[in-house]
Write a protein that holds these residues in place. Sequence first.
Motif, PDB file in Angstrom:
ATOM      1  N   UNK A 800      17.629  63.015 -17.275  1.00 36.32           N
ATOM      2  CA  UNK A 800      17.194  62.292 -17.457  1.00 36.32           C
ATOM      3  C   UNK A 800      18.097  61.013 -16.407  1.00 36.32           C
ATOM      4  N   UNK A 801      18.864  61.335 -15.948  1.00 37.23           N
ATOM      5  CA  UNK A 801      19.807  60.134 -15.156  1.00 37.23           C
ATOM      6  C   UNK A 801      19.911  60.176 -13.550  1.00 37.23           C
ATOM      7  N   UNK A 802      19.315  59.574 -13.006  1.00 39.27           N
ATOM      8  CA  UNK A 802      20.234  59.184 -11.252  1.00 39.27           C
ATOM      9  C   UNK A 802      21.757  58.793 -10.453  1.00 39.27           C
ATOM     10  N   UNK A 803      20.874  59.153  -9.791  1.00 38.02           N
ATOM     11  CA  UNK A 803      22.282  59.113  -9.255  1.00 38.02           C
ATOM     12  C   UNK A 803      23.745  57.599  -9.523  1.00 38.02           C
ATOM     13  N   UNK A 804      21.941  56.672  -8.826  1.00 38.45           N
ATOM     14  CA  UNK A 804      22.295  55.500  -9.475  1.00 38.45           C
ATOM     15  C   UNK A 804      22.951  54.537 -10.781  1.00 38.45           C
ATOM     16  N   UNK A 805      22.696  55.692 -11.523  1.00 40.53           N
ATOM     17  CA  UNK A 805      22.770  55.704 -12.745  1.00 40.53           C
ATOM     18  C   UNK A 805      23.907  55.598 -13.699  1.00 40.53           C
ATOM     19  N   UNK A 806      25.109  56.922 -12.679  1.00 37.25           N
ATOM     20  CA  UNK A 806      25.982  57.464 -13.662  1.00 37.25           C
ATOM     21  C   UNK A 806      27.401  56.582 -12.016  1.00 37.25           C
ATOM     22  N   UNK A 807      28.502  56.360 -12.960  1.00 37.69           N
ATOM     23  CA  UNK A 807      30.430  55.602 -13.058  1.00 37.69           C
ATOM     24  C   UNK A 807      30.503  57.321 -11.747  1.00 37.69           C
ATOM     25  N   UNK A 808      30.299  56.618  -9.869  1.00 38.29           N
ATOM     26  CA  UNK A 808      30.626  58.071  -9.146  1.00 38.29           C
ATOM     27  C   UNK A 808      32.169  58.597  -9.669  1.00 38.29           C
ATOM     28  N   UNK A 809      32.722  58.014 -10.157  1.00 43.17           N
ATOM     29  CA  UNK A 809      34.473  58.228 -10.698  1.00 43.17           C
ATOM     30  C   UNK A 809      34.539  58.953 -11.942  1.00 43.17           C
ATOM     31  N   UNK A 810      33.539  58.868 -12.766  1.00 48.08           N
ATOM     32  CA  UNK A 810      33.622  59.662 -13.892  1.00 48.08           C
ATOM     33  C   UNK A 810      33.438  61.207 -12.995  1.00 48.08           C
ATOM     34  N   UNK A 811      32.619  61.821 -12.030  1.00 47.70           N
ATOM     35  CA  UNK A 811      32.165  62.850 -11.559  1.00 47.70           C
ATOM     36  C   UNK A 811      33.681  63.849 -11.572  1.00 47.70           C
ATOM     37  N   UNK A 812      34.334  65.435 -11.751  1.00 44.44           N
ATOM     38  CA  UNK A 812      34.656  65.241 -12.051  1.00 44.44           C
ATOM     39  C   UNK A 812      36.007  66.094 -10.624  1.00 44.44           C
ATOM     40  N   UNK A 813      34.586  65.757  -9.869  1.00 45.30           N
ATOM     41  CA  UNK A 813      34.991  67.080  -9.273  1.00 45.30           C
ATOM     42  C   UNK A 813      36.310  66.051  -7.585  1.00 45.30           C
ATOM     43  N   UNK A 814      37.526  66.807  -6.917  1.00 47.41           N
ATOM     44  CA  UNK A 814      37.384  66.447  -6.642  1.00 47.41           C
ATOM     45  C   UNK A 814      37.279  64.503  -5.300  1.00 47.41           C
ATOM     46  N   UNK A 815      37.556  63.658  -4.885  1.00 46.78           N
ATOM     47  CA  UNK A 815      37.387  63.546  -4.176  1.00 46.78           C
ATOM     48  C   UNK A 815      36.394  63.722  -2.647  1.00 46.78           C
ATOM     49  N   UNK A 816      37.301  64.861  -2.048  1.00 48.88           N
ATOM     50  CA  UNK A 816      36.616  64.930  -0.681  1.00 48.88           C
ATOM     51  C   UNK A 816      35.774  66.104  -0.648  1.00 48.88           C
ATOM     52  N   UNK A 817      35.647  66.464  -2.899  1.00 46.60           N
ATOM     53  CA  UNK A 817      34.781  67.946  -2.959  1.00 46.60           C
ATOM     54  C   UNK A 817      33.357  66.474  -2.772  1.00 46.60           C
ATOM     55  N   UNK A 818      33.875  65.635  -3.498  1.00 46.28           N
ATOM     56  CA  UNK A 818      32.240  64.557  -4.493  1.00 46.28           C
ATOM     57  C   UNK A 818      31.856  64.176  -2.997  1.00 46.28           C
ATOM     58  N   UNK A 819      32.884  63.735  -1.871  1.00 45.21           N
ATOM     59  CA  UNK A 819      32.025  62.924  -0.916  1.00 45.21           C
ATOM     60  C   UNK A 819      31.058  63.561   0.338  1.00 45.21           C
ATOM     61  N   UNK A 820      31.572  64.807   0.214  1.00 48.94           N
ATOM     62  CA  UNK A 820      30.919  65.919   1.138  1.00 48.94           C
ATOM     63  C   UNK A 820      29.722  66.502   0.682  1.00 48.94           C
ATOM     64  N   UNK A 821      29.558  66.366  -0.964  1.00 48.98           N
ATOM     65  CA  UNK A 821      28.200  66.409  -0.961  1.00 48.98           C
ATOM     66  C   UNK A 821      27.257  65.698  -1.810  1.00 48.98           C
ATOM     67  N   UNK A 822      27.627  64.617  -1.497  1.00 48.14           N
ATOM     68  CA  UNK A 822      26.942  63.458  -1.716  1.00 48.14           C
ATOM     69  C   UNK A 822      26.303  63.101  -0.133  1.00 48.14           C
ATOM     70  N   UNK A 823      27.370  63.086   1.249  1.00 47.60           N
ATOM     71  CA  UNK A 823      26.569  63.137   2.457  1.00 47.60           C
ATOM     72  C   UNK A 823      25.863  64.258   2.463  1.00 47.60           C
ATOM     73  N   UNK A 824      26.288  65.430   2.021  1.00 40.60           N
ATOM     74  CA  UNK A 824      25.006  66.763   1.977  1.00 40.60           C
ATOM     75  C   UNK A 824      23.321  66.055   0.942  1.00 40.60           C
ATOM     76  N   UNK A 825      23.888  65.788  -0.100  1.00 46.33           N
ATOM     77  CA  UNK A 825      22.577  65.435  -0.131  1.00 46.33           C
ATOM     78  C   UNK A 825      21.302  64.977  -0.109  1.00 46.33           C
ATOM     79  N   UNK A 826      21.845  63.785   0.384  1.00 43.71           N
ATOM     80  CA  UNK A 826      20.867  62.915   1.450  1.00 43.71           C
ATOM     81  C   UNK A 826      20.343  64.214   2.881  1.00 43.71           C
ATOM     82  N   UNK A 827      20.785  65.479   3.131  1.00 41.82           N
ATOM     83  CA  UNK A 827      19.684  66.194   3.881  1.00 41.82           C
ATOM     84  C   UNK A 827      18.824  66.556   3.092  1.00 41.82           C
ATOM     85  N   UNK A 828      18.764  66.604   2.032  1.00 44.54           N
ATOM     86  CA  UNK A 828      17.456  67.518   1.317  1.00 44.54           C
ATOM     87  C   UNK A 828      15.884  66.668   1.490  1.00 44.54           C
TER      88      UNK A 828
END
Length: 846
Positions: A800-828
Amino acid sequence: MAFLEVNKKKLAFLLADGAHEDELKRFFRDSRAQLILKGARMQNLPQGNSDRIKAICERLPRKTDEILRDWFQRNISLSDPMPEEDVYTYLELHFDQNEDIQAGDIKTITRSALIYLFEEKPNQELLSFLRREPGAPSSPAGIEDSEQECSDTASEENSAFLQGAVSDHTSTQPYSHQISELLSAVIANDERSIDNALTPFPSVIRTLVEGLLYIRAGDIGSASKHLEILEPNCPEAEYLKVAMGRARHQRGNSPHPTGVQLRTPQQLSVIPERESYEVIGTYTNESEAGAIFVRPIALKLDDDLYLLTRDDRTLLFPESGDVMTHRSEIRHQPKRRELLHWRVFENENSSGKTHFRLDLELEPIYEITPISVPSSDPDEIRERIKNLASSGQLSSSQQTVFILSDGIALLPPKSVDMTRYDAYEHTWQAWDSIETWLIEGRQYCLNLMSRPASNFDLSTPESYLKRTLKTLEAEQKATLSKVQRRELLELFRASQTSESRPRIERIASALEQVSLENEDLDTILNLLNAREEVRLRVQAMIDSDYATLKSEHSGLQAEIELLKHRRQQLKKEGKDIERSNKEAAEATASLVNEAFSKSINDGITTLANSEIFRMLGGTQRLGAPSPVSPSDTPLVETRTFEGSISLLDAKSRLVTLGLSRRQATILSELCSLVISSGIAFVMKGTRARQYAQVLLRIDCEVSGAVDVPMGLTSGAPLRSALNEISRAERIGILNADLSPFDVYGSRLLDNYYEAALEETVCSQQIILACLGGEMCLPLPHMMRHIAVVVDLDQPWDEGPQALAEVDIESIPLIESLRSRLLEKLTEVKVEYQNQVERALVQALVT
């Protein structure tokens, strides 16, 4: 249970008139594997249009609703559907007030209703109406559910009975090697081998094959004698009639195919660049100034036809997507929704939104109307066509081609009134081969061959007989007598031509069967009736037959009452059995759950006690590793997969395994996104194991899989297994939650944490497949820092939620992995990005 609990009678009405037979056939052919995976009994596909409609309305379980909706959304289209409120009004008048729908509108109304019904979110008012029984008022939800449940139970019982009947029937058929032997002999045209191969078959099959062989040899007379041996209405007789009808209208030994070839337009993949286009369009509107607008629905390129979507029309015919001309430039004034065949070109000086104009009116389009009568019965053909024309079921704007049951196509003369008998005195043209196209649920022919195969006679025998009698009376100057009847037959046979031969043969055959004239027969009956013994004998026969029939009627009534009583008893027994089975199933499920819970607790306690006793007994020192006996170590199996599969092939395999096309796309794109970001991909669910083995091989030449057994308490077996498949670039850990992952897979966790802290990517990509359920162990909480977990047993693809509706800091992934994942998401890919993003957020925050 019908789709979305729609009333089966109403859904059958919509499918019968709104969908073409070939469309329903393609639905079962395309969706067979998916339907079977969802529990539908589709091992043997239904044959015939009525059986296919019955299967959709009564035999498909609710779990197949998504498959049905997805296929009809992609394949059922209408360029100018009727407004939804008008469709609702027509259907309500038809079902609730028994008002007939005009034959010319029923196709448009029912097809529009199907389009609105199979939308993602159908109109609730229309859906509520379609769920009600015809003529019944709105019912409470509970009552409807109860009635639907009873209907489903009866449907399942009927399906089981029919399945058993089919199995019993097929068990009596000849073996496959006998059929193969017969086919080989027929193809080789070896008469002795044919006779030997026909021996194990029943007499009707032998008669059919022999008749077909005579037809192939051109001996229609011998084939007719074989037809007389067969029962008039048996299937074999119908097959022989169809073959004889085709043989009468074929052009010698012409190599071209015979019968009706039905083709389906393809989807346009590449926009062609041409100066002019050949289009099939539907007339939509006319301006006050006389400008006529046509909406193209298909594009003809060479010999193929391609369907146009709204985007295709806008790209090909900017800016409105329509083409136009003026009323004075066309041969006749079209009617709304009439199909037109035009060649159009672009007018660069156009100032309006419509740039393409008519260049040339091409051949007219013929609408196809099937008639379930063979060409050997012209009188029945004439009456069927006359009834269709009288009831308004034929198109008033386009010429109709009639297709007979043996594949013969009939074209009526132009500008004749087919409701009148004099229309059938003209010559009708017949073709033994015709190519048709399926466009928006209707069958059309774009062009007929220049030369017909033959001329077809549909005139009444009386009309031809009257003309012949006038000729005879003019020559003989007398009325018809017995002698003159013979002369009439001789005159018929002497005047036979290739055009009138079928008509003359029918009349001569009817006359030869007459042994008495009407007045002779009346005289004989009067003489017999005048004798007393004849009247008494007739009355005695009538009384005897009446007494026999009355006795049989009484016996049948008693038998019917007995069967009714027995039926009530069986219903009562069935309800009692169903109630006891339900209670037993609930009790058994409760006992099984208690047993599994107790076994798991006892197993963990026993394992802990064993370790304590082993340490206290001195078999190992505290803090020192204990030797592991090969017999005590669970076996860890490994497999290596050579060769990669494409993303498109992976989606197709996932659909076969039970996912919808949309879910397969989201899962494969999400997996590729996660593992390319250096993050472990985890799936939980009963089918996670099968999905993981497909995802492993996407664009990966060498991949491997490890089967984790239950009770693995050391990391050594897993390390040994990973060494065996060290060449693998991507590894799948199957059944990962049967043993504690933080014990046997600690090295894998360390590798991912080290790579995340050093901001690198692990050399081996990991996909975990977990079973879930009460017997499985939970994954360690620390997995959430280096993995994305998808729970397939939950609505994982409808976040029900998009990424813009979620607090990024609440995502439990390690920060380096989280940044890499969000960067790769734009290539989909853009068309999948929103769906993949919501599924990713659902997996991260759940």
